[in-house]
Design a protein around this motif. Sequence first.
Motif, PDB file in Angstrom:
ATOM      1  N   THR A 170     -13.984  16.900  58.674  1.00 22.55           N
ATOM      2  CA  THR A 170     -12.975  15.845  58.704  1.00 22.55           C
ATOM      3  C   THR A 170     -13.610  14.470  58.544  1.00 22.55           C
ATOM      4  O   THR A 170     -13.046  13.590  57.892  1.00 22.55           O
ATOM      5  N   VAL A 171     -14.789  14.285  59.142  1.00 17.36           N
ATOM      6  CA  VAL A 171     -15.509  13.025  58.944  1.00 17.36           C
ATOM      7  C   VAL A 171     -15.769  12.801  57.458  1.00 17.36           C
ATOM      8  O   VAL A 171     -15.606  11.687  56.938  1.00 17.36           O
ATOM      9  N   ARG A 172     -16.148  13.859  56.750  1.00 15.12           N
ATOM     10  CA  ARG A 172     -16.409  13.744  55.317  1.00 15.12           C
ATOM     11  C   ARG A 172     -15.122  13.396  54.559  1.00 15.12           C
ATOM     12  O   ARG A 172     -15.153  12.603  53.604  1.00 15.12           O
ATOM     13  N   LEU A 173     -13.989  13.954  54.989  1.00 11.82           N
ATOM     14  CA  LEU A 173     -12.716  13.625  54.345  1.00 11.82           C
ATOM     15  C   LEU A 173     -12.386  12.143  54.537  1.00 11.82           C
ATOM     16  O   LEU A 173     -11.935  11.483  53.603  1.00 11.82           O
ATOM     17  N   ARG A 174     -12.566  11.649  55.768  1.00 12.23           N
ATOM     18  CA  ARG A 174     -12.274  10.228  56.017  1.00 12.23           C
ATOM     19  C   ARG A 174     -13.157   9.332  55.157  1.00 12.23           C
ATOM     20  O   ARG A 174     -12.692   8.339  54.593  1.00 12.23           O
ATOM     21  N   GLU A 175     -14.435   9.661  55.074  1.00  6.01           N
ATOM     22  CA  GLU A 175     -15.346   8.851  54.253  1.00  6.01           C
ATOM     23  C   GLU A 175     -14.904   8.851  52.795  1.00  6.01           C
ATOM     24  O   GLU A 175     -14.932   7.806  52.117  1.00  6.01           O
ATOM     25  N   THR A 176     -14.482  10.012  52.295  1.00  4.93           N
ATOM     26  CA  THR A 176     -14.041  10.111  50.897  1.00  4.93           C
ATOM     27  C   THR A 176     -12.784   9.289  50.658  1.00  4.93           C
ATOM     28  O   THR A 176     -12.669   8.570  49.650  1.00  4.93           O
ATOM     29  N   VAL A 177     -11.837   9.354  51.596  1.00  2.00           N
ATOM     30  CA  VAL A 177     -10.600   8.587  51.456  1.00  2.00           C
ATOM     31  C   VAL A 177     -10.893   7.089  51.465  1.00  2.00           C
ATOM     32  O   VAL A 177     -10.318   6.325  50.674  1.00  2.00           O
ATOM     33  N   GLN A 178     -11.808   6.657  52.328  1.00  8.12           N
ATOM     34  CA  GLN A 178     -12.173   5.241  52.363  1.00  8.12           C
ATOM     35  C   GLN A 178     -12.727   4.776  51.022  1.00  8.12           C
ATOM     36  O   GLN A 178     -12.334   3.729  50.501  1.00  8.12           O
ATOM     37  N   VAL A 179     -13.638   5.550  50.462  1.00 10.17           N
ATOM     38  CA  VAL A 179     -14.228   5.188  49.179  1.00 10.17           C
ATOM     39  C   VAL A 179     -13.170   5.226  48.080  1.00 10.17           C
ATOM     40  O   VAL A 179     -13.109   4.343  47.211  1.00 10.17           O
ATOM     41  N   PHE A 180     -12.308   6.220  48.101  1.00 16.03           N
ATOM     42  CA  PHE A 180     -11.255   6.365  47.093  1.00 16.03           C
ATOM     43  C   PHE A 180     -10.308   5.165  47.115  1.00 16.03           C
ATOM     44  O   PHE A 180      -9.967   4.609  46.063  1.00 16.03           O
ATOM     45  N   LEU A 181      -9.899   4.750  48.311  1.00 10.78           N
ATOM     46  CA  LEU A 181      -8.997   3.605  48.407  1.00 10.78           C
ATOM     47  C   LEU A 181      -9.718   2.328  47.991  1.00 10.78           C
ATOM     48  O   LEU A 181      -9.121   1.456  47.349  1.00 10.78           O
ATOM     49  N   ASP A 182     -10.994   2.202  48.356  1.00 14.21           N
ATOM     50  CA  ASP A 182     -11.756   1.029  47.960  1.00 14.21           C
ATOM     51  C   ASP A 182     -11.939   0.974  46.444  1.00 14.21           C
ATOM     52  O   ASP A 182     -12.071  -0.104  45.863  1.00 14.21           O
ATOM     53  N   ALA A 183     -11.949   2.148  45.817  1.00 14.41           N
ATOM     54  CA  ALA A 183     -12.071   2.240  44.357  1.00 14.41           C
ATOM     55  C   ALA A 183     -10.718   2.122  43.660  1.00 14.41           C
ATOM     56  O   ALA A 183     -10.587   2.452  42.483  1.00 14.41           O
ATOM     57  N   ARG A 184      -9.707   1.650  44.423  1.00 14.47           N
ATOM     58  CA  ARG A 184      -8.352   1.429  43.882  1.00 14.47           C
ATOM     59  C   ARG A 184      -7.742   2.699  43.305  1.00 14.47           C
ATOM     60  O   ARG A 184      -7.060   2.671  42.264  1.00 14.47           O
ATOM     61  N   GLY A 185      -8.006   3.806  43.974  1.00 10.29           N
ATOM     62  CA  GLY A 185      -7.382   5.063  43.582  1.00 10.29           C
ATOM     63  C   GLY A 185      -7.993   5.723  42.356  1.00 10.29           C
ATOM     64  O   GLY A 185      -7.380   6.623  41.765  1.00 10.29           O
TER      65      GLY A 185
END
Length: 412
Positions: free
Chosen positions: A341-356
């Motif tokens: 789950t920690v890995r999922l949160r990190e991925t979502v953070q990067v994805f949102l920072d990359a504007r989707g």
Amino acid sequence: MSTDMDGTVRDVAKYIQADLESLTTEMTSMFVHVIPEFRHDDAVRRLMVASTASNLAAILDMLRLSISFDDITVPPAAAEYARRFAQHDLSLEALLRAYRLGEHMFVQWVMTYLRRLELSTDEALATTSRIALLVNSYIDQVIEGLIDIYENERRRWDTRSDAARAAQVRAVLDTEGLDLVSAEKMLSTSLRGWHLAAIIWAEPGTSAPAAAGLRASAAILGAATGKAPLTISADEQTCWAWISSAGKPVLDVHRLEEELGRHPALRVAVGDPSPGLDGFRQTFRDAQRARDVAATGAAPGRALFLHAQVGLAGLLVDHLTDVRAWAGRVLGDLMRDDEATVRLRETVQVFLDARGSFTDAAARMHVHKNTVHYRVRKAEEMLGHPLTEHRLDIEVALLACAQLGLTYTRGA
């Protein structure tokens, strides 16, 4: 030592004693010429002369009277000069160098006066060797005492100076209605330009030598900005530092991280640059907030905390219970603390920072685009809705988890 040599040593001491005043002048002039730190004002120079004279007199007494080394102590004038040396922030190395240079000059005098006694070469060499050994032993014993005197005075003087300085800085930080001119007078520095504050501290349990190096560690900040910092010791474990300049200070973050890597016990929190008296205060408050984030322990191996990176978390840190409850409502199961789950949160953070952008996020994380796609879809399943819904809440909640260590265990 033979009786004849005893007598010869005493004779040499008497010759030197007769010329002691001129020889003292010769030696102190040499100190001033060779060692820049010995170029004092008149008052300290007189004390330096008295220190030199008292050491020479003690050495001659030792040679004439066969005084035991157990009875040798640092002469009062020499002790006071060492304390004054420490108070003026002059180096211990310079003081000790003077003693060794003085020892060498004294032995040269011995060789000069031995010529008057018309001794054989062997007798002259033996006497020189004996006196050199005695003088060296005296110097070693006195230096040992001087080091203690100097270091104790340095600590005492630093503590007194830092206490007064800390009180002045706290007054500038906390006094409402204090005008710029008064603040500058209190700190004896200009506050009209830009300021960048940092708090440097040693981790709890750090050994005394590491904690004692805090003031020197502020030089790390100077190296990363190219400016000399204003520093004070707030306590035994903490140092405050400000970089001030006419233009906006630029911090070399990479260099600062490299320097901190050489000091694993140290941590640094840095505020945002800000101008004027208000800026002097604001950048320090920023640094305090960044340190508050560090105190949560969410990143135990991290040494540098920049307010520019953790400013929002710094505003939330005083309300951890409420923030944790709110983040739990926003993220649901995406707030669990297991590795996946920690890995999922990190991925979502990067994805949102990359504007989707799946492609951009994959490049930043050095994984395949399909991996990002899978993790994002998995996170959305756990949230119960797409990331485009309540996006701002999700981003803030993820930031709180990452920077403040907010999670919950399965079944909690």
